[in-house]
Design a protein around this motif. Structure first.
Motif, PDB file in Angstrom:
ATOM      1  N   GLU A   1     -14.461  27.206 -20.538  1.00  0.00           N
ATOM      2  CA  GLU A   1     -14.385  27.303 -19.083  1.00  0.00           C
ATOM      3  C   GLU A   1     -15.792  27.224 -18.485  1.00  0.00           C
ATOM      4  O   GLU A   1     -16.712  27.899 -18.953  1.00  0.00           O
TER       5      GLU A   1
ATOM      6  N   VAL B   1     -19.097  27.605 -16.083  1.00  0.00           N
ATOM      7  CA  VAL B   1     -19.682  28.739 -15.370  1.00  0.00           C
ATOM      8  C   VAL B   1     -19.509  28.574 -13.865  1.00  0.00           C
ATOM      9  O   VAL B   1     -19.256  29.523 -13.135  1.00  0.00           O
ATOM     10  N   GLY B   2     -19.641  27.341 -13.375  1.00  0.00           N
ATOM     11  CA  GLY B   2     -19.504  27.080 -11.949  1.00  0.00           C
ATOM     12  C   GLY B   2     -18.609  25.882 -11.701  1.00  0.00           C
ATOM     13  O   GLY B   2     -18.034  25.309 -12.628  1.00  0.00           O
ATOM     14  N   ALA B   3     -18.495  25.508 -10.439  1.00  0.00           N
ATOM     15  CA  ALA B   3     -17.672  24.360 -10.058  1.00  0.00           C
ATOM     16  C   ALA B   3     -18.513  23.081 -10.075  1.00  0.00           C
ATOM     17  O   ALA B   3     -19.734  23.125  -9.925  1.00  0.00           O
TER      18      ALA B   3
ATOM     19  N   TRP C   1     -18.311  16.893 -14.192  1.00  0.00           N
ATOM     20  CA  TRP C   1     -18.188  18.076 -15.038  1.00  0.00           C
ATOM     21  C   TRP C   1     -19.207  18.060 -16.168  1.00  0.00           C
ATOM     22  O   TRP C   1     -19.566  19.126 -16.695  1.00  0.00           O
TER      23      TRP C   1
ATOM     24  N   VAL D   1     -22.066  20.183 -15.245  1.00  0.00           N
ATOM     25  CA  VAL D   1     -21.806  21.620 -15.347  1.00  0.00           C
ATOM     26  C   VAL D   1     -21.840  22.082 -16.803  1.00  0.00           C
ATOM     27  O   VAL D   1     -22.424  23.133 -17.125  1.00  0.00           O
ATOM     28  N   HIS D   2     -21.233  21.302 -17.696  1.00  0.00           N
ATOM     29  CA  HIS D   2     -21.120  21.702 -19.107  1.00  0.00           C
ATOM     30  C   HIS D   2     -22.366  21.369 -19.920  1.00  0.00           C
ATOM     31  O   HIS D   2     -22.491  21.852 -21.060  1.00  0.00           O
TER      32      HIS D   2
END
Length: 352
Positions: free
Chosen positions: A216, A218-220, A293, A296-297
């Protein structure tokens, strides 16, 4: 009668001269065209490498996962048949493996074949699947690849779970979308489907896939990706003496942190049939949702590209899941899987 052969030979000679001139011009143009740049090496977190794909890209991701599960952490498979389904037969590929008729592929039989190949070293040891994540997604409104095939895809992995402790298989088949990759707001009307096989369905499939594979976030994700989408030369990774059927250029998405030297994961995203850049431009590599994404990842995204051809017969630029590149197509000796291993090695992934 005597004039016809002479007239014919004159026309043939003229046609030959025109052909030679055109070939020379084409050669000069090819030489002057800018070649794609090489694939850059990055700092790779080797425990954060995974594969994903749609349709023929889904079964290619499955083939890669079974071949290199000792180097991958999992696979996200959208609207594809199970590994080994075609058995080298185009007729089988187009029947049971697409329409689930006249029978649904049997996971137990496919699992037995995987065990044989793993024991022979043609696939990774089954222990390589231990702890992996497999996310099987299929829209219930798919009229091109039968939704029932998701049962065979997930069932194959579940049949191998005794040999692969901690293997986690999730089947997501309750969502209403056709044969496409669902997005929040990119692509065609979700209810209509069609080219470029991305659809505005209000469901971020790419984000869900990456959350399953990398945890999952940490942020959007931001509305737009912040990194750089690069073309790269695919030719250097072709195995000697084999044609993997790859296009001249592939794509690599590089998030800002990865470009700055941070240790990053790798996601290989395989397009579906008719979804390569030759067919739809950069719609898949830009709009599928993986890049946003990836920022983010902390994951780079490799987008390899197949070319369309008539010899071998692959006009829709599908990944090889029935044998057009050779009998060993879905093993470690397959031309496309060897290409992938070479590309990942160049990127910095430790491959066997």
């Amino acid at each position: 009668m005597a004039l016809f052969p002479r007239e014919f030979s004159q026309r043939a000679a003229q046609a030959a001269r025109v052909f030679i001139a055109m070939a020379l011009l084409a050669g000069l143009a090819a030489c002057s065209a800018e070649l794609p740049p090489p694939l850059p090496a990055i700092t790779v977190a080797p425990d954060r490498v995974a594969v994903a794909g749609m349709s023929s890209g889904a079964i290619m991701a499955g083939q890669a996962h079974f071949a290199w599960s000792d180097r991958l952490r999992g696979a996200a498979l959208l609207a594809g048949p199970p590994y080994g389904c075609a058995g080298g037969s185009l007729e089988t590929a187009l029947g049971p493996c697409i329409e689930a008729r006249p029978y649904l592929p049997d996971p137990a039989r496919l699992a037995a074949r995987v065990r044989e190949r793993a024991a022979a070293g043609q696939l990774a040891p089954l222990s390589g699947l231990a702890g992996d994540v497999v996310y099987v997604l299929h829209g219930r409104d798919d009229t091109i690849v039968a939704p029932a095939l998701a049962n065979s895809v997930a069932g194959l992995y579940e049949a191998l779970s005794d040999e692969a402790g901690g293997l986690h298989v999730e089947k997501d088949t309750g969502r209403a979308f056709p044969h496409l990759l669902p997005t929040l707001d990119r692509g065609v009307d979700c209810t209509l489907g069609g080219k470029p096989w991305l659809g505005r369905c209000g469901f971020d499939a790419a984000g869900t896939m990456m959350a399953r594979l990398f945890g999952e976030p940490v942020g959007a994700a931001a509305a737009q990706a912040a990194g750089e989408l690069r073309r790269f030369d695919q030719a250097p990774f072709a195995p000697a003496g084999a044609d993997p059927g790859m296009a001249e250029s592939g794509y690599l998405y590089l998030p800002p942190d990865c470009a700055a030297g941070a240790a990053c994961g790798v996601l290989v995203a395989f397009h579906g049939c008719q979804q390569n850049a030759e067919k739809i431009g950069e719609a898949f590599v830009r709009d599928a949702g993986f890049n946003r994404w990836a920022d983010v990842h902390g994951v780079v995204v490799l987008y390899p590209q197949v070319r369309s051809s008539y010899l071998p017969l692959n006009p829709k630029a599908c990944w090889d899941w029935w044998g057009y590149t050779g009998e060993a197509y879905d093993t470690r000796d397959g031309a496309q899987l060897r290409w992938l291993a070479a590309a990942l090695t160049a990127l910095g992934v430790p491959m066997p």
